[in-house]
Scaffold this active site. Structure first.
Site, PDB file in Angstrom:
ATOM      1  N   ASP A  13       0.818  -1.224   0.000  1.00  0.00           N
ATOM      2  CA  ASP A  13       0.000   0.000   0.000  1.00  0.00           C
ATOM      3  C   ASP A  13       0.847   1.268   0.000  1.00  0.00           C
ATOM      4  O   ASP A  13       0.464   2.287   0.567  1.00  0.00           O
ATOM      5  CB  ASP A  13      -0.954   0.011   1.214  1.00  0.00           C
ATOM      6  N   LYS A  16       2.127   1.995  -5.177  1.00  0.00           N
ATOM      7  CA  LYS A  16       2.820   1.469  -6.363  1.00  0.00           C
ATOM      8  C   LYS A  16       1.979   1.617  -7.616  1.00  0.00           C
ATOM      9  O   LYS A  16       2.508   1.873  -8.694  1.00  0.00           O
ATOM     10  CB  LYS A  16       3.152  -0.018  -6.175  1.00  0.00           C
ATOM     11  N   HIS A  41      -4.535  -2.062  -6.232  1.00  0.00           N
ATOM     12  CA  HIS A  41      -3.831  -0.919  -6.805  1.00  0.00           C
ATOM     13  C   HIS A  41      -4.848   0.116  -7.272  1.00  0.00           C
ATOM     14  O   HIS A  41      -5.724  -0.171  -8.064  1.00  0.00           O
ATOM     15  CB  HIS A  41      -2.931  -1.366  -7.958  1.00  0.00           C
ATOM     16  N   GLN A 223       2.169  -5.964  -3.201  1.00  0.00           N
ATOM     17  CA  GLN A 223       2.562  -6.054  -1.786  1.00  0.00           C
ATOM     18  C   GLN A 223       3.875  -5.275  -1.572  1.00  0.00           C
ATOM     19  O   GLN A 223       4.206  -4.430  -2.372  1.00  0.00           O
ATOM     20  CB  GLN A 223       2.685  -7.507  -1.304  1.00  0.00           C
TER      21      GLN A 223
HETATM   22  P1  IMP Z   1      -2.217 -12.905   1.843  1.00  0.00           P
HETATM   23  O1  IMP Z   1      -1.318 -12.333   0.795  1.00  0.00           O
HETATM   24  O2  IMP Z   1      -3.680 -12.732   1.503  1.00  0.00           O
HETATM   25  O3  IMP Z   1      -1.887 -14.312   2.177  1.00  0.00           O
HETATM   26  O4  IMP Z   1      -2.024 -12.068   3.186  1.00  0.00           O
HETATM   27  C1  IMP Z   1      -0.827 -12.152   3.935  1.00  0.00           C
HETATM   28  C2  IMP Z   1      -0.469 -10.811   4.545  1.00  0.00           C
HETATM   29  O5  IMP Z   1      -0.133  -9.908   3.524  1.00  0.00           O
HETATM   30  C3  IMP Z   1      -1.594 -10.141   5.338  1.00  0.00           C
HETATM   31  O6  IMP Z   1      -1.005  -9.422   6.404  1.00  0.00           O
HETATM   32  C4  IMP Z   1      -2.195  -9.175   4.343  1.00  0.00           C
HETATM   33  O7  IMP Z   1      -2.849  -8.091   4.969  1.00  0.00           O
HETATM   34  C5  IMP Z   1      -0.949  -8.742   3.611  1.00  0.00           C
HETATM   35  N1  IMP Z   1      -1.217  -8.293   2.240  1.00  0.00           N
HETATM   36  C6  IMP Z   1      -1.430  -9.070   1.168  1.00  0.00           C
HETATM   37  N2  IMP Z   1      -1.587  -8.318   0.065  1.00  0.00           N
HETATM   38  C7  IMP Z   1      -1.437  -7.046   0.447  1.00  0.00           C
HETATM   39  C8  IMP Z   1      -1.444  -5.797  -0.258  1.00  0.00           C
HETATM   40  O8  IMP Z   1      -1.589  -5.719  -1.482  1.00  0.00           O
HETATM   41  N3  IMP Z   1      -1.264  -4.682   0.510  1.00  0.00           N
HETATM   42  C9  IMP Z   1      -1.039  -4.753   1.843  1.00  0.00           C
HETATM   43  N4  IMP Z   1      -1.004  -5.877   2.531  1.00  0.00           N
HETATM   44  C10 IMP Z   1      -1.211  -7.027   1.839  1.00  0.00           C
HETATM   45 MG    MG Z   2      -2.763  -2.020  -1.861  1.00  0.00          MG
END
Ligand code: IMP
Ligand code: MG
Length: 431
Positions: A13, A16, A41, A223
């Site tokens: 966040d 990007k 995004h 991410q």
């Molecule tokens: P997952 O990717 O859904 O398995 O989540 C694993 C961790 O990554 C969690 O803490 C989510 O909140 C974080 N996360 C996954 N994708 C994003 C993103 O695009 N932005 C911020 N945090 C993310």
């Molecule tokens: Mg995001």
């Protein structure tokens, strides 16, 4: 600048999408190379807001080639619904390609993601429940379904004949009593496969050919570095390699072909989900940043935890990504805060030793106290004043804001090349 990777330097966040959209104006090809519809995004163009979870951020610029490469995990439901949303808004989507090697997310991955989190209880990761962990698990276990299988009914059937009963057992193991229907899944995904065919290519060939022709490629990270499964705050990470190296493995491009790695740094820190966050502010200032910055997840709507800029976190990102330049985003969110704190190191352990490098241990990180530098803030600028600053360019950046940027550069020893002072594409300043 032929091959540029855009990386989040914090916990995701960072903005990007916006930075990608900005650089995309000169790019020929935009590649999403890891993650899936866990990403969110946001791009704002002329007041119109576009939110993407899966499609590359260049998709609204029709002249660009947009690629979803092998490192991504693709949920066909999101894929087709994002295309439809764009078409409903009048965009033509004829510039999108998907790798044959991309892995497919199935409903049982999402169910397992939820069931496993529920079973972990207080130790949950706080995932986005988009099936990311389970689908990468299948990939590494070598039982995943790739796009090449999705578009081949025989292969899809054979894979699902093994997988559906296996996932059924796993669901009951995690205490989920849902019943999976082979026919329902097979029919739905065979249909997705038929609709997918026209997008499928060997995208590694496409990208390498484009590089041979000296085209401008943007690799759009999803991410952030600290969510990387190897280099992030494990186990509170996602399941892919979000770091710059992931762009190579995730797209079939050799590291020698990469020219630039652009790190996106949000002017403060946010985190969604669980895990330690040394500069977290649980006070009025934290709440203020959350409100002004609109810090609520694009994917899950969860409030993001907010805090001061943590340079220990970002310095680590400079190292593991080999960052060549930085883009600072959302600096306008700090408008009107009198004093700004920036973390330069951590104090840690019983003796209160100083820790300059980010620790691997979640336990150690939880005990870390930030050591801050205090910088003077700047006033609240109006929309009009901001527009004037952007129009006049970097020389017009107010003194205190410039000091804040210089401080980041000095501490990180990486040049800041872009500063964003608002959500829209038009509020970006090249430094
Ligand atoms: P997952 O990717 O859904 O398995 O989540 C694993 C961790 O990554 C969690 O803490 C989510 O909140 C974080 N996360 C996954 N994708 C994003 C993103 O695009 N932005 C911020 N945090 C993310
Ligand atoms: Mg995001």
């Amino acid at each position: 600048m032929p091959a540029n990777i855009i990386i989040g330097t914090q916990w995701g966040d960072e903005g990007k999408g916006k930075v990608t959209d900005y650089y995309a104006k000169n790019a020929d090809v935009i590649v999403r190379y890891q993650g899936g519809s866990n990403a969110g995004h946001t791009i704002v163009v002329e007041g119109q807001v576009h939110k993407f979870h899966l499609l590359p951020s260049g998709i609204i610029q029709r002249t660009k080639t947009n690629i979803i490469s092998n490192g991504v995990v693709l949920d066909p439901e999101t894929f087709f619904s994002e295309i439809k949303t764009l078409e409903d808004k009048g965009f033509v989507v004829d510039n999108l390609f998907v790798s044959e090697r991309t892995h497919i997310v199935f409903p049982y991955h999402k169910m397992l993601d939820g069931a496993e989190e529920a079973q972990k209880g207080g130790k949950k990761i706080g995932t986005t429940k988009r099936g990311i962990g389970p689908v990468y698990t299948d990939k590494i276990a070598r039982s995943g379904v790739r796009v090449i299988d999705l578009i081949d009914e025989g292969a899809l059937r054979a894979k699902l004949e093994y997988l559906v009963p296996q996932k059924q057992k796993m669901l009951s193991m995690f205490g989920d009593s849902s019943k999976l229907s082979f026919d329902e899944i097979f029919n739905k995904y065979a249909d997705y496969g038929r609709r997918m065919k026209k997008y499928v290519r060997d995208t590694s060939v496409m990208i390498n050919d484009a590089l041979d022709q000296k085209k401008f490629i943007l690799f759009e990270g999803a991410q952030g570095t600290h969510l990387d499964v190897d280099h992030g705050t494990y186990p509170y990470t996602t399941s892919s390699n979000t770091v710059a190296g992931g762009a190579c493995t995730g797209s079939g491009v050799g590291p020698t072909r990469i020219t630039n790695v652009i790190g996106v740094v949000k002017a403060y820190t946010t985190r969604v989900g669980e895990g330690p966050m040394p500069t977290e502010l649980k006070d009025e200032t934290g709440k203020h940043i959350q409100d002004v910055g609109g810090e609520f997840g694009t994917t899950t709507g969860r409030p993001r935890r907010c805090g001061w800029l943590d340079l220990v976190l970002v310095r680590y990102s400079c190292r593991v990504n080999g960052l060549t330049q930085l883009a600072i985003t959302k600096i306008d969110v700090l408008d009107g805060i009198k004093e700004l704190k920036v973390c330069k190191a951590y104090k840690c352990g019983s003796g209160g030793e100083t820790l300059g490098d980010f620790p691997a241990s979640e336990k150690v990180l939880a005990q870390c106290e930030p050591i801050y530098d205090t910088l003077a803030g700047w006033k609240q600028y109006t929309e009009q004043e901001r527009r004037d600053i952007v129009k006049k360019g970097s020389a017009a950046i107010p003194k205190e804001m410039k000091n804040y940027i210089k401080h980041i550069e000095k501490e990180l020893k990486v040049p800041v090349k872009l500063v964003s002072i608002g959500a829209g594409r038009e509020s970006t300043i090249e430094v």
